[in-house]
Design a protein around this motif. Structure first.
Motif, PDB file in Angstrom:
ATOM      1  N   SER A  62       0.842  -1.197  -0.023  1.00 38.46           N
ATOM      2  CA  SER A  62       0.027  -0.016   0.116  1.00 38.46           C
ATOM      3  C   SER A  62       0.844   1.220   0.047  1.00 38.46           C
ATOM      4  N   GLY A  63       0.283   2.350  -0.377  1.00 37.58           N
ATOM      5  CA  GLY A  63       1.011   3.725  -0.227  1.00 37.58           C
ATOM      6  C   GLY A  63       1.295   3.950   1.231  1.00 37.58           C
ATOM      7  N   THR A  64       0.495   3.714   2.158  1.00 37.60           N
ATOM      8  CA  THR A  64       0.804   4.062   3.669  1.00 37.60           C
ATOM      9  C   THR A  64       2.160   3.176   3.884  1.00 37.60           C
ATOM     10  N   ASN A  67       5.165   4.857   2.404  1.00 36.23           N
ATOM     11  CA  ASN A  67       5.562   6.016   3.102  1.00 36.23           C
ATOM     12  C   ASN A  67       6.520   5.530   4.373  1.00 36.23           C
ATOM     13  N   HIS A  88      -0.306  13.946   3.355  1.00 33.92           N
ATOM     14  CA  HIS A  88      -1.242  12.560   3.738  1.00 33.92           C
ATOM     15  C   HIS A  88      -0.275  11.923   4.747  1.00 33.92           C
ATOM     16  N   GLU A  93      -2.162   8.946   8.137  1.00 33.58           N
ATOM     17  CA  GLU A  93      -1.561   7.631   8.259  1.00 33.58           C
ATOM     18  C   GLU A  93      -1.109   7.150   9.614  1.00 33.58           C
ATOM     19  N   GLU A 140       4.750  16.123  -0.964  1.00 32.26           N
ATOM     20  CA  GLU A 140       3.657  15.134  -1.771  1.00 32.26           C
ATOM     21  C   GLU A 140       3.129  15.660  -3.026  1.00 32.26           C
ATOM     22  N   ASN A 144      -2.618  15.715  -2.186  1.00 27.51           N
ATOM     23  CA  ASN A 144      -4.159  15.496  -1.962  1.00 27.51           C
ATOM     24  C   ASN A 144      -5.255  16.528  -1.581  1.00 27.51           C
ATOM     25  N   ASP A 173       6.337  11.582  -1.532  1.00 27.37           N
ATOM     26  CA  ASP A 173       5.262  10.689  -1.602  1.00 27.37           C
ATOM     27  C   ASP A 173       4.693  11.078  -2.932  1.00 27.37           C
ATOM     28  N   ALA A 175       2.425   9.402  -4.625  1.00 27.30           N
ATOM     29  CA  ALA A 175       1.218   8.489  -4.946  1.00 27.30           C
ATOM     30  C   ALA A 175       0.546   8.761  -6.367  1.00 27.30           C
ATOM     31  N   ARG A 176       0.450  10.085  -6.633  1.00 26.47           N
ATOM     32  CA  ARG A 176      -0.021  10.530  -8.146  1.00 26.47           C
ATOM     33  C   ARG A 176       0.728  11.106  -8.952  1.00 26.47           C
ATOM     34  N   MET A 199       7.980   7.088  -3.387  1.00 26.06           N
ATOM     35  CA  MET A 199       6.997   6.105  -3.976  1.00 26.06           C
ATOM     36  C   MET A 199       5.938   6.724  -4.832  1.00 26.06           C
ATOM     37  N   CYS A 201       2.083   5.305  -6.300  1.00 26.68           N
ATOM     38  CA  CYS A 201       0.884   3.966  -6.127  1.00 26.68           C
ATOM     39  C   CYS A 201       0.185   3.400  -7.546  1.00 26.68           C
ATOM     40  N   SER A 203      -2.293   1.356  -7.541  1.00 20.54           N
ATOM     41  CA  SER A 203      -3.797   1.121  -6.987  1.00 20.54           C
ATOM     42  C   SER A 203      -4.617   2.352  -6.818  1.00 20.54           C
ATOM     43  N   LYS A 204      -4.151   3.649  -7.631  1.00 22.63           N
ATOM     44  CA  LYS A 204      -5.099   4.686  -7.706  1.00 22.63           C
ATOM     45  C   LYS A 204      -5.508   4.744  -9.022  1.00 22.63           C
TER      46      LYS A 204
HETATM   47  C1  LIG Z   1      -1.075  11.607  -1.586  1.00 27.02           C
HETATM   48  C2  LIG Z   1      -0.994  10.032  -0.725  1.00 27.02           C
HETATM   49  N1  LIG Z   1      -0.077   9.405  -0.185  1.00 27.02           N
HETATM   50  C3  LIG Z   1      -0.412   8.218   0.498  1.00 27.02           C
HETATM   51  C4  LIG Z   1      -1.665   7.428   0.213  1.00 27.02           C
HETATM   52  C5  LIG Z   1      -1.887   6.190   0.960  1.00 27.02           C
HETATM   53  O1  LIG Z   1      -1.979   5.105  -0.060  1.00 27.02           O
HETATM   54  P1  LIG Z   1      -2.856   3.747   0.291  1.00 27.02           P
HETATM   55  O2  LIG Z   1      -4.334   4.228   0.542  1.00 27.02           O
HETATM   56  O3  LIG Z   1      -2.643   2.751  -0.916  1.00 27.02           O
HETATM   57  O4  LIG Z   1      -2.352   3.455   1.619  1.00 27.02           O
HETATM   58  C6  LIG Z   1      -2.779   8.169  -0.410  1.00 27.02           C
HETATM   59  C7  LIG Z   1      -4.106   7.548  -0.718  1.00 27.02           C
HETATM   60  O5  LIG Z   1      -4.999   8.064  -0.837  1.00 27.02           O
HETATM   61  C8  LIG Z   1      -2.289   9.553  -0.809  1.00 27.02           C
HETATM   62  O6  LIG Z   1      -3.695  10.188  -1.301  1.00 27.02           O
END
Ligand SMILES: Cc1ncc(COP(=O)(O)O)c(C=O)c1O
Length: 347
Positions: A62-64, A67, A88, A93, A140, A144, A173, A175-176, A199, A201, A203-204
């Motif tokens: 996972s993203g969490t 991180n 995030h 987290e 980040e 988000n 981070d 993620a996107r 990192m 993701c 899964s987004k």
């Molecule tokens: C910027 C950011 N970092 C980390 C995460 C965590 O990802 P995950 O939901 O896969 O743990 C998210 C999840 O929405 C996010 O938006």
């Protein structure tokens, strides 16, 4: 496969795998990844490292966890981490940065997207017996809580200069991060070259069912592999997660533009709706955040939206967040804008 009967705009995490991904899962060559022997995982990790211009990569669930593993691998317990106050890691987290990594988060409030280099300079205190040792700056991208705002390569360069001057590392981070690259029409390496590690993701918006990838130099990834194991994230035949990841990297990045166009289209509609306060210039990627007039009860509004078949999230007391993603077509955006107008102005 279950397909939601709602127009689900809560997050791009709700995306379902494509048929090609499901087929790839069935066909994947598998091995034990704790021994480093899953060929599909190895292939995905090599592809990710190459794409990001770094030496090595590591698949995590996972993203969490990405991180947390990255914080543990960049820092020693007791050190201080400078991060953005709306990030995030800081908000969502569960305090893993403190609870598990044993680090002191030092939040700095940015105006929009990320802090200015001089904010970092002022936050960095001189060496003193009373102060923890700073070791890492986190950014980040896209951001988000600021509504998918991009941290540009120029901004990252400014942060990186401060980091180098003070012998700190920079972690992203991301993620996107592919949303940022697609929106600015630049190679993702334009961002990653300014950070030590990051990192992103799968899964987004990239539509994979599970997975995130940590990328950095070999030494960092070796530490990350060990820390992933501590957290119970060592996976066995993880090729079933990696197989759709390979398709994501090959085929799902360019289509993020469709999500961005849909988000902009929605923002332009929302600007015209009484009761909605939005600056459409701030819609840079696949997120649309807007404030409702203070007289409107946000939770009641979201409940009405749900009764109209649309799911969105409250991001603050009066702030709504909508995220576009694969599965959300232009007609869904039209329906959403019309429903919001009806709820706010016609009932
Ligand atoms: C910027 C950011 N970092 C980390 C995460 C965590 O990802 P995950 O939901 O896969 O743990 C998210 C999840 O929405 C996010 O938006």
């Amino acid at each position: 496969m279950h397909v939601s009967e709602f127009i689900d705009l809560r997050s791009d995490t709700v995306t379902l795998p494509t048929d090609e991904m499901l087929e790839a899962i069935k066909q994947a060559k598998l091995g034990d990844d704790v021994y480093g022997e899953d060929p599909t995982v190895n292939k995905l990790q090599e592809m990710a490292a190459e794409k990001m211009g770094k030496e090595a990569a590591l698949l995590v669930p996972s993203g969490t966890q990405a991180n947390l593993v990255s914080l543990m691998s960049n820092c020693q317990r007791g050190e201080l981490v400078l991060l953005e106050a709306e990030s995030h890691i800081y908000w969502y987290e569960v305090g893993g940065i403190a609870v598990i990594a044993g680090l002191l988060p030092w939040p700095i409030k940015a105006n929009k997207s990320t802090f200015e280099p001089q904010q970092l300079e002022s936050a960095l205190r001189p060496v003193n017996i009373h102060y923890p040792v700073p070791s890492l700056i986190c950014v980040e991208n896209t951001h988000n809580r600021y509504g998918g705002i991009i941290v540009t390569p120029d901004q990252l360069e400014g942060i990186s200069e401060v980091a180098k001057k003070h012998l700190l590392k920079v972690y992203m981070d991301g993620a996107r991060i592919f949303n940022a690259a697609i929106a600015l029409r630049i190679d993702v390496k334009e961002f990653t070259k300014h950070v030590d590690n990051l990192m992103f993701c799968l899964s987004k918006g990239l539509s994979c069912p599970v997975g995130s990838i940590i990328v950095g130099n070999r030494d960092f990834i070796n530490k990350a592999r060990k820390n992933r194991k501590i957290l119970g994230g060592g996976m066995r035949q993880a090729g079933i997660i990696a197989a759709p990841g390979i398709i994501a990297l090959e085929k799902m990045i360019d289509r993020l533009k469709v999500d961005h166009d849909n988000a902009k289209f929605l923002a332009e509609k929302l600007v015209k709706i009484r009761g909605v306060n939005i600056d459409s210039k701030n819609v840079q990627t696949n997120m649309v955040t807007f404030d409702l007039d203070p007289s409107i009860d946000c939770n009641a509004f979201l409940q009405r939206l749900k009764e109209n078949g649309i799911l969105a999230l409250a991001q603050a007391r009066n702030r709504v967040r909508i995220v576009t993603h694969r599965g959300i077509e232009r007609e869904h955006v039209e329906i959403t804008a019309a429903s919001i107008d009806r709820i706010l102005n016609r009932t």
